[in-house]
Structure formats: structure tokens, C-alpha cells
Design an enzyme around this catalytic site. Structure first.
Site, PDB file in Angstrom:
ATOM      1  N   LYS A  77       1.786  -2.650 -16.236  1.00  0.00           N
ATOM      2  CA  LYS A  77       0.691  -1.612 -16.001  1.00  0.00           C
ATOM      3  C   LYS A  77       1.293  -0.369 -16.057  1.00  0.00           C
ATOM      4  O   LYS A  77       0.876   0.444 -16.885  1.00  0.00           O
ATOM      5  CB  LYS A  77      -0.239  -1.988 -15.065  1.00  0.00           C
ATOM      6  CG  LYS A  77      -1.084  -0.942 -14.895  1.00  0.00           C
ATOM      7  CD  LYS A  77      -2.189  -1.078 -13.746  1.00  0.00           C
ATOM      8  CE  LYS A  77      -1.801  -0.767 -12.432  1.00  0.00           C
ATOM      9  NZ  LYS A  77      -2.136   0.629 -12.175  1.00  0.00           N
ATOM     10  N   CYS A 123      -9.438   8.039  -4.447  1.00  0.00           N
ATOM     11  CA  CYS A 123      -9.208   6.417  -4.723  1.00  0.00           C
ATOM     12  C   CYS A 123      -9.419   5.967  -3.309  1.00  0.00           C
ATOM     13  O   CYS A 123      -9.736   6.865  -2.215  1.00  0.00           O
ATOM     14  CB  CYS A 123      -7.910   6.233  -5.072  1.00  0.00           C
ATOM     15  SG  CYS A 123      -6.605   6.399  -4.173  1.00  0.00           S
TER      16      CYS A 123
HETATM   17  C1  EPZ Z   1       1.613   6.217  -9.963  1.00  0.00           C
HETATM   18  O1  EPZ Z   1       0.775   6.954  -9.494  1.00  0.00           O
HETATM   19  C2  EPZ Z   1       1.506   4.668  -9.813  1.00  0.00           C
HETATM   20  N1  EPZ Z   1       0.416   4.833 -10.930  1.00  0.00           N
HETATM   21  C3  EPZ Z   1       0.804   4.420  -8.357  1.00  0.00           C
HETATM   22  O2  EPZ Z   1       0.759   2.798  -8.606  1.00  0.00           O
HETATM   23  C4  EPZ Z   1       1.960   4.318  -7.426  1.00  0.00           C
HETATM   24  O3  EPZ Z   1       1.384   3.972  -6.275  1.00  0.00           O
HETATM   25  C5  EPZ Z   1       2.384   5.692  -7.337  1.00  0.00           C
HETATM   26  O4  EPZ Z   1       2.849   6.163  -8.717  1.00  0.00           O
HETATM   27  C6  EPZ Z   1       3.695   6.035  -6.613  1.00  0.00           C
HETATM   28  O5  EPZ Z   1       4.877   4.979  -7.039  1.00  0.00           O
HETATM   29  C7  EPZ Z   1       0.436   4.618 -12.203  1.00  0.00           C
HETATM   30  O6  EPZ Z   1       1.797   4.427 -12.384  1.00  0.00           O
HETATM   31  C8  EPZ Z   1      -0.555   4.706 -13.097  1.00  0.00           C
HETATM   32  P1  EPZ Z   1       2.423   9.918  -7.848  1.00  0.00           P
HETATM   33  P2  EPZ Z   1       0.706   8.423  -9.397  1.00  0.00           P
HETATM   34  O7  EPZ Z   1       2.315  11.296  -8.273  1.00  0.00           O
HETATM   35  O8  EPZ Z   1       1.722   9.167 -10.698  1.00  0.00           O
HETATM   36  C9  EPZ Z   1       1.693  13.202  -4.358  1.00  0.00           C
HETATM   37  C10 EPZ Z   1      -0.838   0.731  -8.671  1.00  0.00           C
HETATM   38  O9  EPZ Z   1      -1.095   0.194  -7.502  1.00  0.00           O
HETATM   39  N2  EPZ Z   1       1.236  14.141  -5.416  1.00  0.00           N
HETATM   40  O10 EPZ Z   1       4.059   9.594  -7.902  1.00  0.00           O
HETATM   41  O11 EPZ Z   1      -0.645   9.288  -9.219  1.00  0.00           O
HETATM   42  C11 EPZ Z   1       0.820  12.119  -4.194  1.00  0.00           C
HETATM   43  O12 EPZ Z   1      -0.326  12.407  -3.366  1.00  0.00           O
HETATM   44  C12 EPZ Z   1      -0.925   2.402  -8.613  1.00  0.00           C
HETATM   45  O13 EPZ Z   1      -0.513   0.477  -9.700  1.00  0.00           O
HETATM   46  C13 EPZ Z   1       0.814  15.261  -5.326  1.00  0.00           C
HETATM   47  O14 EPZ Z   1       0.960  15.858  -4.199  1.00  0.00           O
HETATM   48  O15 EPZ Z   1       1.561   8.878  -7.830  1.00  0.00           O
HETATM   49  C14 EPZ Z   1       1.746  11.201  -3.627  1.00  0.00           C
HETATM   50  O16 EPZ Z   1       1.995  11.428  -2.156  1.00  0.00           O
HETATM   51  C15 EPZ Z   1      -1.559   2.988  -7.153  1.00  0.00           C
HETATM   52  N3  EPZ Z   1       0.431  16.186  -6.376  1.00  0.00           N
HETATM   53  C16 EPZ Z   1       3.052  11.211  -4.088  1.00  0.00           C
HETATM   54  O17 EPZ Z   1       3.054  12.610  -4.764  1.00  0.00           O
HETATM   55  C17 EPZ Z   1       0.338  15.509  -7.496  1.00  0.00           C
HETATM   56  O18 EPZ Z   1       0.041  16.285  -8.254  1.00  0.00           O
HETATM   57  C18 EPZ Z   1       3.587  10.254  -5.260  1.00  0.00           C
HETATM   58  O19 EPZ Z   1       2.497  10.099  -6.202  1.00  0.00           O
HETATM   59  C19 EPZ Z   1       0.733  14.334  -7.840  1.00  0.00           C
HETATM   60  C20 EPZ Z   1       1.073  13.572  -6.758  1.00  0.00           C
END
Ligand code: EPZ
Length: 423
Positions: A22, A116
């Protein structure tokens, strides 16, 4: 609203095949907006989220057709730049169209995703990435409005203060068409990001450092439509593998990439599982699993936060005390209260869950709160004595293709039942 009716305990046996990832297919679908023409994406799982992303692309003027597990996406007439709140609020990954629209159309108007189940999920790094390329980014009425500067996007350097899968993917897609060189430091290197980079290079993009935390992009005038086969879903694979220790079962999970599962296999070994690892399968024996585990989630190749809830379900029945810490999402513990309803003993301490193993879990009605929490509740329900009813399973349909059929084929007693209308 559908629910899963589960009778436990049960043991599983046999083999199950993993679907396409996904979290790989969603950015790949968005990346088709970078070119005009017909892209083909193979091994696409049929999920709520892939259907939602298809609707987003159709809203932008693309034509999306599914033939088996192949999606054909024709962006010839994709002139739209608006990703509406109605769709984005159902799937935050819709924000993946921001980078491609800005780069290919000169403008993007994308609804800010909501939070979320487990709290705020900021997008500041996505916006900063666009600004790195010279974009003007404003927030207007709940929408991100990004515009190219008059001379077009120019390459820029971004050092991510936090490793972000989504922000890395968004900036990577936009940088591909920006004039000049962009260097992304502390870039995410999850396999899904690596696949996106490889697919872009196959379509004519110039990206160095793929698979590392430093990506260097040389902008090009245009790229060709994509042709790519989605990698196996490492989280779905990990979810089925964790069924072995919680149900003291032996099973074979096929069609996976063992090299994407290193941290998960380490934890499964630590709790006492043994396995045979083949080229594209893992045969796991969880019958002797009993040792408690200490798990800390990290960016890839560390232990995935998306495997945290499922591993907690396993820990509820391990001997002794397990500690599970989430450093990515400190409050991703909505499944704890539901696992307690099944008899689990879990104490929260900041971003750690201290799990004291119990002799047995007992079936009860529980409520899914998000995608991976749902998976944890299903695993726990299969192990619990009696009947477990998991409500709000639309969460699980977002990210697991026919999970109840795959589990039933392994011997689980699980069926999808109609729930009462939403109150
Ligand atoms: C991706 O989300 C995945 N979703 C998530 O999977 C997964 O949990 C996450 O990566 C971490 O591995 C998809 O790929 C569609 P991040 P994403 O940006 O990209 C912080 C599932 O269950 N952050 O890597 O949204 C954030 O708060 C889903 O399939 C910022 O601070 O995650 C977190 O602490 C749930 N500012 C960390 O970075 C931003 O602009 C990692 O988040 C973006 C993120």
C-alpha cells in the site's frame, strides 16, 4: 458498518501470499501526474486507499482503469490542480499529489489532511520541501496552495530534521522536474521510497544515492509515463508472521522480500520463533515463542512503527514483561485500551507500553481505531478464548486486501458480518 466475528483460540497452518505494498503504490500513483500519457502499475492491491487515490487522480482529470492487479492511469487530460477536502480527509496520503502537481502543472491546491486516530500528523516538512524548490506556499481556508515562482522550480537542498517518508517522496517527485540540482539529506530510505526513486529513474529522472539517506536529483525537462511492479507489502508480511508466535503456529508467508523484514525477523527470533528464509518466502514456527521482547521503533531499516501494534498483541501472551517504545509516533497507542478489554495487562509510560504477559486472553467486543490497531485486535482475537467482535473494520480495509479470507484459508475462524447502522 461491517465487523469481524472471530472465534478463538485457533492455530494456523498452510501458506499465505502477500499483496503489493500500500505504502509503495500510493506515491507511485501520484507520480503518474508528473508526465502526460499512460502509466501502468502492476501488482496493485485492491484497497480502500488505492481506490481513494484513484478517485483523487480522476478528480484531477486522469482516467484510471483496473485490469486484474494492473492499474492503467492515463494522465493525458489531467489538467486539474485541486485535491478536495472530501477525499483528502479520508486519506492523508492524498498529499502525495502536492509535489507532482506543483512540478508538472505549476500550481497545487491540496486540502490540509486532518489528524488521525493517534494525534496530529504535521505536514510542515512537505511544505518546507516545496519552498526549498522556490515554490510560494500559503494556507488558504484549510488548503495548501503552492505556486511555482515565475522562473519555475529550481533545485534546492533540504536537510530533513526528522526522517519523513511522505515529505521525502513529495520533494523527490517535485525535484525531478525542477531546474538544477537538489540534495535531500536525512532522506527516508524505506523500501517504498526506494521503489519510487527507481521508478522515476526508469521513466527518465536523474537520481543518485537511491537507498541511502542522501538523494541527489538532477532536474530534467520531462519524464515518461511510469511502468512499474509494486514491491510486496512488508507490513502485511510482518503482520502474518506475527500470527505465528501469538497462535503458536507454523505458517509460510510467500511473495515477500526477506531483505525488507530484517528488524521484524529479529524481534520474532527474540521471542523464540524459528524460521526458514527463502528467496521470496519465510516459513515461521512460533510454537515455542514465549520470551518477552524489548522493541523500539525507528526509521527504516529500524523496527517499523507500522509493526508496533501487532507486536504488542504478541507481547500480551509472552512470559514476563515486554517493553514497546514508539519513537516515531509517541502516542500511537489507541489499541492499548482495546487490548485491555481482551484481558491484556499493559501500562503506558510516556511513549512506551509496558506489557505483562498473561496466561490467556478472553474474547470481547472491541473497536478498531486505525489500520494497524485493527490488525493487532484481529491477531489478539484469534488467540483469545471465546468470541471477539471487531467493530469499525473499514480501517483494516484501507490497508489489507481480503485479510479475513487470507486468515480463514490458514484455519482461522473469522467472518465479516453486517453491523448495525452507524448510530
Ligand atoms: C508513512 O506515513 C506511512 N504512510 C505510515 O504508514 C508510516 O507509519 C509512516 O510513514 C512512518 O513510517 C504511507 O506511506 C502512506 P512520516 P508519513 O512523514 O509519510 C513526522 C500505515 O499504517 N513528520 O514518515 O505520514 C511525523 O509526525 C501508515 O500504513 C513531521 O514532523 O510518515 C512522524 O513523527 C500509518 N512533519 C515522523 O515525521 C512532516 O511534515 C515520520 O512521519 C511529516 C512528518
Amino acid at each position: 458498518m461491517d465487523r469481524f466475528l472471530i472465534h478463538g483460540p485457533c492455530t494456523l497452518s498452510g501458506s499465505v501470499r502477500v499483496s503489493g505494498a500500500k505504502n509503495a503504490v500510493l506515491p507511485l500513483m501520484a507520480a503518474t501526474l508528473l508526465s502526460r500519457g499512460v502509466s501502468r502499475i502492476h501488482n496493485v492491491p485492491d484497497l480502500r486507499d488505492t481506490r481513494t487515490m484513484a478517485k483523487v487522480l480522476e478528480t484531477l482529470g486522469a482516467e484510471v482503469h483496473r485490469e486484474g492487479s494492473t492499474l492503467t492511469i492515463d494522465t493525458t487530460a489531467a489538467d486539474g490542480v485541486d485535491a478536495p477536502y472530501e477525499l483528502v480527509k479520508t486519506m492523508r496520503a492524498s498529499i502525495y499529489v502536492l509535489g507532482p502537481l506543483l512540478a508538472a502543472k505549476g500550481k497545487a491546491r491540496v486540502s490540509l489532511p486532518g489528524g488521525c486516530a493517534w494525534g496530529p500528523r504535521p505536514v510542515d516538512l512537505h511544505l518546507k520541501g516545496m519552498e526549498t524548490l522556490g515554490a510560494v506556499v500559503e494556507l488558504e481556508g484549510g488548503y495548501i496552495v503552492a505556486r511555482q515562482p515565475s522562473g519555475g522550480l529550481t533545485g534546492g537542498d533540504m536537510d530533513f530534521e526528522t526522517s519523513s517518508v511522505g515529505a521525502t517522496a513529495n520533494l523527490l517527485m517535485a525535484a525531478v522536474l525542477a531546474r538544477g540540482t537538489s540534495v535531500l539529506e536525512n532522506a527516508a530510505r524505506e523500501p517504498e521510497v526506494t521503489q519510487l526513486a527507481e521508478a522515476l529513474v526508469d521513466a527518465g529522472a536523474k537520481i543518485e544515492g537511491i537507498g541511502t539517506t542522501t538523494l541527489t536529483v538532477e532536474g530534467v525537462e520531462e519524464i515518461r509515463p511510469l511502468e512499474v511492479t509494486v514491491i510486496p507489502d512488508r507490513i502485511e508480511a510482518g503482520t502474518f508472521l506475527t500470527a505465528a508466535p501469538i497462535l503458536h503456529s507454523k505458517l509460510k508467508v510467500e511473495g515477500l522480500r526477506p531483505d525488507h523484514l530484517g528488524a521484524t525477523l529479529e524481534v520474532l527470533e527474540a521471542c523464540g520463533c524459528s524460521f526458514q528464509v527463502g528467496e521470496d518466502f519465510v516459513e515461521i514456527d512460533g510454537s515455542a515463542a514465549s520470551a518477552p521482547v524489548n522493541v523500539v521503533t525507528r526509521p527504516y531499516p529500524g523496527f517499523a512503527t507500522d509493526m508496533q501494534a501487532q507486536t504488542m498483541a504478541v507481547a500480551t501472551l509472552l512470559d514476563g514483561i515486554s517493553v514497546i517504545t514508539d519513537t516515531i509516533y509517541p502516542d500511537r497507542f489507541t489499541h492499548v485500551a482495546e487490548l485491555r478489554r481482551l484481558g491484556a495487562q499493559i501500562r503506558l509510560d510516556g511513549n512506551s507500553a509496558v506489557v505483562t504477559g498473561v496466561e490467556r486472553l478472553s474474547g470481547a467486543p472491541v473497536m478498531a481505531t486505525d489500520l494497524r490497531a485493527s490488525a493487532a485486535l484481529i491477531l489478539a482475537g484469534l488467540a483469545a478464548h471465546g468470541e471477539t467482535l471487531v467493530d469499525r473494520i473499514y480501517h483494516i480495509d484501507r490497508g489489507y486486501e481480503q485479510i479475513e479470507r487470507k486468515l480463514a484459508a490458514l484455519g482461522a475462524r473469522i467472518e465479516r458480518v453486517e453491523g448495525p447502522p452507524t448510530p
